[in-house]
Design a protein around this motif. Structure first.
Motif, PDB file in Angstrom:
ATOM      1  N   ILE A  31     -16.342  38.866 -15.209  1.00  0.00           N
ATOM      2  CA  ILE A  31     -15.609  37.845 -14.456  1.00  0.00           C
ATOM      3  C   ILE A  31     -14.244  37.648 -15.104  1.00  0.00           C
ATOM      4  CG2 ILE A  31     -15.608  35.404 -13.755  1.00  0.00           C
ATOM      5  CD1 ILE A  31     -17.749  37.142 -12.341  1.00  0.00           C
ATOM      6  N   VAL A  76      -9.722  28.918 -14.742  1.00  0.00           N
ATOM      7  CA  VAL A  76     -10.622  28.205 -13.838  1.00  0.00           C
ATOM      8  C   VAL A  76      -9.783  27.509 -12.775  1.00  0.00           C
ATOM      9  CG1 VAL A  76     -12.341  26.360 -13.642  1.00  0.00           C
ATOM     10  CG2 VAL A  76     -12.352  27.857 -15.644  1.00  0.00           C
ATOM     11  N   ALA A  95     -21.210  29.920 -17.725  1.00  0.00           N
ATOM     12  CA  ALA A  95     -19.779  29.951 -18.035  1.00  0.00           C
ATOM     13  C   ALA A  95     -19.484  30.726 -19.318  1.00  0.00           C
ATOM     14  CB  ALA A  95     -19.238  28.527 -18.152  1.00  0.00           C
ATOM     15  N   ALA A 105     -19.730  34.512 -18.607  1.00  0.00           N
ATOM     16  CA  ALA A 105     -19.030  35.043 -17.426  1.00  0.00           C
ATOM     17  C   ALA A 105     -18.109  36.204 -17.784  1.00  0.00           C
ATOM     18  CB  ALA A 105     -18.247  33.931 -16.730  1.00  0.00           C
ATOM     19  N   TYR A 145     -17.467  39.178  -5.997  1.00  0.00           N
ATOM     20  CA  TYR A 145     -17.686  37.874  -6.611  1.00  0.00           C
ATOM     21  C   TYR A 145     -19.179  37.602  -6.739  1.00  0.00           C
ATOM     22  CZ  TYR A 145     -18.351  36.572  -1.704  1.00  0.00           C
ATOM     23  OH  TYR A 145     -18.788  36.528  -0.400  1.00  0.00           O
ATOM     24  N   THR A 173     -15.227  29.007 -21.357  1.00  0.00           N
ATOM     25  CA  THR A 173     -14.792  30.357 -20.995  1.00  0.00           C
ATOM     26  C   THR A 173     -13.323  30.571 -21.344  1.00  0.00           C
ATOM     27  OG1 THR A 173     -14.640  31.993 -19.200  1.00  0.00           O
ATOM     28  CG2 THR A 173     -14.186  29.707 -18.608  1.00  0.00           C
ATOM     29  N   GLY A 187     -15.980  34.576 -10.314  1.00  0.00           N
ATOM     30  CA  GLY A 187     -17.196  33.769 -10.345  1.00  0.00           C
ATOM     31  C   GLY A 187     -16.954  32.503  -9.565  1.00  0.00           C
ATOM     32  N   ILE A 192     -12.566  32.146 -12.493  1.00  0.00           N
ATOM     33  CA  ILE A 192     -13.685  31.325 -12.014  1.00  0.00           C
ATOM     34  C   ILE A 192     -13.163  30.262 -11.063  1.00  0.00           C
ATOM     35  CG2 ILE A 192     -15.447  29.643 -12.703  1.00  0.00           C
ATOM     36  CD1 ILE A 192     -15.760  31.251 -15.313  1.00  0.00           C
TER      37      ILE A 192
END
Length: 154
Positions: free
Chosen positions: A61, A86, A53, A56, A35, A82, A9, A64
């Motif tokens: 996902i 990240v 988020a 996701a 993506y 999430t 993501g 991220i």
């Protein structure tokens, strides 16, 4: 790739971040990694960021990438909602050249980690995302092995 469920993501705080994030999307395309892209500011659209988020992982996902400038809280806000890793991409700014963005992203509180690449380091964010995917995907791991071998030959 369009038929595949996205595994990465990409979220950015503003449409103006899109040109700086093109190398990220291009690198993911070269790796054959699917993506999705979302534009939503942590400050101007916090509920939209929360919804994106927090759902996701359910959408498939696994990693991220969050790009933002100035206060650059997007990566941290996303990380709060999430379980997925990240990666933050600090955007270059006219005020402080991106140092403001970078410092906002790397100074995360304990318990809410965010990985961070260089200012405008969109391509490296994509590579790092595929490396993370490669910890549980032999195909992704091989893509990185091949990528690094090609770099060594260049």
């Amino acid at each position: 790739m369009a038929d595949e469920k996205p595994v990465v993501g990409i979220i950015m705080g503003s449409k103006s971040d899109m040109p700086a994030m093109e190398p990220c999307m291009q690198q993911l395309d070269e790796f054959g990694i699917s993506y999705e892209v979302k534009v939503a500011s942590a400050h101007r659209k916090p509920l939209e960021v929360h919804e994106w988020a927090s759902t996701a992982h359910e959408r498939g996902i696994k990693v991220i990438i969050a790009a933002a400038g100035k206060a650059a809280h997007l990566g941290g806000v996303v990380a709060a909602y999430t379980p997925d890793p990240v990666i933050a991409v600090p955007m270059k700014t006219s005020d402080l050249g991106g140092l403001d963005s970078l410092l906002s992203m790397v100074q995360m509180p304990s318990g809410v980690p965010v990985a961070c690449v260089a200012i405008n380091g969109a391509k490296n964010a994509a590579i790092l995302a595929v490396q993370m995917l490669g910890t549980n995907c032999d195909g992704c791991r091989q893509k990185i092995i091949d990528f690094k071998a090609a770099m060594a030959e260049a």
